[in-house]
Design a protein around this motif. Structure first.
Motif, PDB file in Angstrom:
ATOM      1  N   SER A  47       0.829  -1.198   0.000  1.00 34.96           N
ATOM      2  CA  SER A  47       0.000   0.000   0.000  1.00 34.96           C
ATOM      3  C   SER A  47       0.875   1.264   0.000  1.00 34.96           C
ATOM      4  O   SER A  47       0.655   2.201  -0.775  1.00 34.96           O
ATOM      5  CB  SER A  47      -0.916  -0.069   1.231  1.00 34.96           C
ATOM      6  OG  SER A  47      -1.728   1.042   1.285  1.00 34.96           O
ATOM      7  N   ILE A  48       1.889   1.276   0.845  1.00 34.04           N
ATOM      8  CA  ILE A  48       2.803   2.428   0.910  1.00 34.04           C
ATOM      9  C   ILE A  48       3.553   2.601  -0.416  1.00 34.04           C
ATOM     10  O   ILE A  48       3.699   3.725  -0.910  1.00 34.04           O
ATOM     11  CB  ILE A  48       3.791   2.251   2.092  1.00 34.04           C
ATOM     12  CG1 ILE A  48       3.042   2.498   3.412  1.00 34.04           C
ATOM     13  CG2 ILE A  48       5.009   3.163   1.962  1.00 34.04           C
ATOM     14  CD1 ILE A  48       3.866   2.238   4.664  1.00 34.04           C
ATOM     15  N   ALA A 156      -6.351   0.348  -9.951  1.00 39.24           N
ATOM     16  CA  ALA A 156      -7.462   0.374  -8.990  1.00 39.24           C
ATOM     17  C   ALA A 156      -7.623  -0.967  -8.276  1.00 39.24           C
ATOM     18  O   ALA A 156      -7.802  -1.004  -7.060  1.00 39.24           O
ATOM     19  CB  ALA A 156      -8.752   0.764  -9.705  1.00 39.24           C
ATOM     20  N   GLY A 157      -7.526  -2.082  -9.020  1.00 37.73           N
ATOM     21  CA  GLY A 157      -7.701  -3.403  -8.420  1.00 37.73           C
ATOM     22  C   GLY A 157      -6.643  -3.647  -7.361  1.00 37.73           C
ATOM     23  O   GLY A 157      -6.933  -4.069  -6.232  1.00 37.73           O
ATOM     24  N   GLU A 158      -5.396  -3.315  -7.716  1.00 36.12           N
ATOM     25  CA  GLU A 158      -4.265  -3.491  -6.800  1.00 36.12           C
ATOM     26  C   GLU A 158      -4.465  -2.632  -5.527  1.00 36.12           C
ATOM     27  O   GLU A 158      -4.215  -3.077  -4.409  1.00 36.12           O
ATOM     28  CB  GLU A 158      -3.032  -3.007  -7.583  1.00 36.12           C
ATOM     29  CG  GLU A 158      -1.707  -3.198  -6.963  1.00 36.12           C
ATOM     30  CD  GLU A 158      -0.612  -2.471  -7.786  1.00 36.12           C
ATOM     31  OE1 GLU A 158       0.463  -2.333  -7.244  1.00 36.12           O
ATOM     32  OE2 GLU A 158      -0.856  -2.020  -8.934  1.00 36.12           O
ATOM     33  N   ILE A 159      -4.966  -1.390  -5.727  1.00 37.30           N
ATOM     34  CA  ILE A 159      -5.153  -0.475  -4.593  1.00 37.30           C
ATOM     35  C   ILE A 159      -6.234  -1.027  -3.653  1.00 37.30           C
ATOM     36  O   ILE A 159      -6.071  -1.013  -2.440  1.00 37.30           O
ATOM     37  CB  ILE A 159      -5.493   0.955  -5.101  1.00 37.30           C
ATOM     38  CG1 ILE A 159      -4.257   1.564  -5.774  1.00 37.30           C
ATOM     39  CG2 ILE A 159      -5.979   1.853  -3.953  1.00 37.30           C
ATOM     40  CD1 ILE A 159      -4.529   2.836  -6.582  1.00 37.30           C
ATOM     41  N   VAL A 160      -7.326  -1.564  -4.215  1.00 34.93           N
ATOM     42  CA  VAL A 160      -8.396  -2.120  -3.364  1.00 34.93           C
ATOM     43  C   VAL A 160      -7.873  -3.324  -2.580  1.00 34.93           C
ATOM     44  O   VAL A 160      -8.114  -3.446  -1.378  1.00 34.93           O
ATOM     45  CB  VAL A 160      -9.628  -2.529  -4.201  1.00 34.93           C
ATOM     46  CG1 VAL A 160     -10.608  -3.323  -3.356  1.00 34.93           C
ATOM     47  CG2 VAL A 160     -10.320  -1.301  -4.750  1.00 34.93           C
ATOM     48  N   VAL A 161      -7.136  -4.219  -3.269  1.00 35.23           N
ATOM     49  CA  VAL A 161      -6.632  -5.419  -2.582  1.00 35.23           C
ATOM     50  C   VAL A 161      -5.667  -5.009  -1.466  1.00 35.23           C
ATOM     51  O   VAL A 161      -5.761  -5.481  -0.327  1.00 35.23           O
ATOM     52  CB  VAL A 161      -5.944  -6.376  -3.590  1.00 35.23           C
ATOM     53  CG1 VAL A 161      -5.195  -7.487  -2.864  1.00 35.23           C
ATOM     54  CG2 VAL A 161      -6.976  -6.962  -4.532  1.00 35.23           C
ATOM     55  N   ASN A 162      -4.747  -4.076  -1.755  1.00 34.28           N
ATOM     56  CA  ASN A 162      -3.787  -3.621  -0.732  1.00 34.28           C
ATOM     57  C   ASN A 162      -4.535  -3.039   0.457  1.00 34.28           C
ATOM     58  O   ASN A 162      -4.201  -3.310   1.608  1.00 34.28           O
ATOM     59  CB  ASN A 162      -2.881  -2.505  -1.264  1.00 34.28           C
ATOM     60  CG  ASN A 162      -1.876  -3.012  -2.281  1.00 34.28           C
ATOM     61  OD1 ASN A 162      -1.602  -4.204  -2.340  1.00 34.28           O
ATOM     62  ND2 ASN A 162      -1.326  -2.100  -3.070  1.00 34.28           N
ATOM     63  N   ALA A 175     -12.046   2.169   0.470  1.00 35.08           N
ATOM     64  CA  ALA A 175     -11.297   1.877  -0.760  1.00 35.08           C
ATOM     65  C   ALA A 175     -12.247   1.782  -1.943  1.00 35.08           C
ATOM     66  O   ALA A 175     -11.939   2.249  -3.044  1.00 35.08           O
ATOM     67  CB  ALA A 175     -10.523   0.573  -0.594  1.00 35.08           C
ATOM     68  N   GLY A 176     -13.404   1.169  -1.693  1.00 37.38           N
ATOM     69  CA  GLY A 176     -14.401   1.060  -2.760  1.00 37.38           C
ATOM     70  C   GLY A 176     -14.839   2.433  -3.234  1.00 37.38           C
ATOM     71  O   GLY A 176     -14.927   2.689  -4.438  1.00 37.38           O
ATOM     72  N   VAL A 177     -15.047   3.326  -2.275  1.00 40.65           N
ATOM     73  CA  VAL A 177     -15.462   4.695  -2.613  1.00 40.65           C
ATOM     74  C   VAL A 177     -14.365   5.382  -3.406  1.00 40.65           C
ATOM     75  O   VAL A 177     -14.612   6.058  -4.401  1.00 40.65           O
ATOM     76  CB  VAL A 177     -15.803   5.489  -1.323  1.00 40.65           C
ATOM     77  CG1 VAL A 177     -15.974   6.967  -1.616  1.00 40.65           C
ATOM     78  CG2 VAL A 177     -17.052   4.915  -0.673  1.00 40.65           C
ATOM     79  N   LEU A 178     -13.117   5.161  -2.991  1.00 40.69           N
ATOM     80  CA  LEU A 178     -11.969   5.767  -3.679  1.00 40.69           C
ATOM     81  C   LEU A 178     -11.931   5.342  -5.143  1.00 40.69           C
ATOM     82  O   LEU A 178     -11.793   6.145  -6.053  1.00 40.69           O
ATOM     83  CB  LEU A 178     -10.684   5.335  -2.973  1.00 40.69           C
ATOM     84  CG  LEU A 178      -9.395   5.890  -3.524  1.00 40.69           C
ATOM     85  CD1 LEU A 178      -9.122   7.223  -2.838  1.00 40.69           C
ATOM     86  CD2 LEU A 178      -8.240   4.946  -3.271  1.00 40.69           C
ATOM     87  N   VAL A 179     -12.092   4.032  -5.364  1.00 43.13           N
ATOM     88  CA  VAL A 179     -12.012   3.520  -6.722  1.00 43.13           C
ATOM     89  C   VAL A 179     -13.215   3.977  -7.536  1.00 43.13           C
ATOM     90  O   VAL A 179     -13.083   4.387  -8.691  1.00 43.13           O
ATOM     91  CB  VAL A 179     -11.877   1.978  -6.715  1.00 43.13           C
ATOM     92  CG1 VAL A 179     -12.010   1.418  -8.105  1.00 43.13           C
ATOM     93  CG2 VAL A 179     -10.547   1.598  -6.105  1.00 43.13           C
ATOM     94  N   LEU A 180     -14.380   3.945  -6.899  1.00 39.67           N
ATOM     95  CA  LEU A 180     -15.579   4.421  -7.591  1.00 39.67           C
ATOM     96  C   LEU A 180     -15.390   5.895  -7.966  1.00 39.67           C
ATOM     97  O   LEU A 180     -15.701   6.313  -9.087  1.00 39.67           O
ATOM     98  CB  LEU A 180     -16.801   4.250  -6.677  1.00 39.67           C
ATOM     99  CG  LEU A 180     -18.131   4.663  -7.290  1.00 39.67           C
ATOM    100  CD1 LEU A 180     -18.457   3.744  -8.472  1.00 39.67           C
ATOM    101  CD2 LEU A 180     -19.253   4.579  -6.259  1.00 39.67           C
ATOM    102  N   GLY A 181     -14.830   6.665  -7.028  1.00 41.80           N
ATOM    103  CA  GLY A 181     -14.563   8.090  -7.295  1.00 41.80           C
ATOM    104  C   GLY A 181     -13.609   8.251  -8.461  1.00 41.80           C
ATOM    105  O   GLY A 181     -13.825   9.081  -9.349  1.00 41.80           O
TER     106      GLY A 181
END
Ligand SMILES: [Fe+2]
Ligand SMILES: [Fe+2]
Length: 197
Positions: A47-48, A156-162, A175-181
Motif C-alpha cells: 500500500s505504501i 485500482a484493483g491493486e489499490i483495493v486489494v492492498n 477503498a471502494g469509494v476511492l475507486v468508484l470516485g
C-alpha cells in the motif's frame, strides 16, 4: 460546470495535497508492527509503495517543474532521492516478507522517505508557497488531481486489494469509494456531462 472546472474547484492546492499524501504514508507506516504476520506486513508495504510511486510521479511531472522555474537549486536533490526510493521499493518488493531483511529494507526505505518528506515540508513547500502564490498552487493542484486519476485507474484493483488487506474491516468500504470516485472522475473527463448527474 464542466468536469475540468469541477475538479479545479474541488482540488486542494498542490502543497496541501503533497502534505496530505505524506500524512497518509506516515500513518500507514505507523501501523507496521515487527510481530505482524508476513501477509499483513506485505499488504502495508504494498500500500505504501503504490502511494509513494504515484506521489513521486505527480511531483516530478507537475510540481517540481513549477518549483524549478522559480528556484533551480531546490529540486537538484529531490529527484535523486526519488530514484533511491524507487530502488528500495524494488528491493523490498522482491523480498519474502517473512525474512528479517524485509523489515530492514522497509525501515531503510522509510528512513529515506521521512528525511525526504522533512526537507519538502520544512524547505520546499514553504518556499513554493512564497514564490508561486495561491492561484498557481491551485492550478497545479487541479493538474495533479487529474493526473492522479489517470495513474490510479489502471492500478485500482491493486489499490483495493492492498487496502483491504492492510486495513481489514470498515476501511474496505473507503477503498471502494476511492475507486468508484476515480472511475467516475475518469468517466467525467471523457464525458463532461457525467458530473452533472
Ligand atoms: Fe513529497
Ligand atoms: Fe518528493
Amino acid at each position: 460546470m464542466n468536469a475540468i472546472n469541477a475538479i479545479s474547484r474541488l482540488s486542494p492546492t498542490a502543497t496541501k495535497m503533497i502534505r496530505m499524501d505524506h500524512t497518509k504514508v506516515v500513518a500507514t507506516f505507523h501501523k507496521y508492527a515487527l510481530d505482524a504476520s508476513p501477509e499483513e506486513k506485505r499488504a502495508l508495504v504494498n500500500s505504501i509503495c503504490v502511494d509513494l510511486e504515484i506521489h513521486a510521479q505527480l511531483e516530478e511531472e507537475i510540481f517540481y517543474p513549477a518549483v524549478r522555474a522559480v528556484d533551480k537549486k531546490e529540486i537538484a536533490r529531490s529527484v535523486p532521492e526519488h530514484d533511491e526510493m524507487r530502488r528500495l521499493i524494488g528491493a523490498v518488493r522482491a523480498m519474502d516478507a517473512s525474512e528479517a531483511a524485509f523489515d530492514e529494507t522497509f525501515m531503510t526505505l522509510m528512513r529515506e522517505v521521512l528525511n525526504h518528506v522533512a526537507h519538502e515540508e520544512t524547505v520546499m513547500l514553504p518556499e513554493a508557497e512564497r514564490l508561486l502564490g495561491n492561484e498557481r498552487l491551485s492550478e497545479l493542484g487541479a493538474q495533479m488531481t487529474r493526473r492522479r486519476v489517470e495513474l490510479a485507474a489502471p492500478r485500482a484493483g491493486e489499490i483495493v486489494v492492498n487496502t483491504a488487506r492492510a486495513f481489514p474491516g470498515a476501511v474496505v468500504a473507503g477503498a471502494g469509494v476511492l475507486v468508484l470516485g476515480a472511475y467516475r472522475a475518469t468517466r467525467a473527463l471523457r464525458e463532461p456531462r457525467a458530473l452533472r448527474r
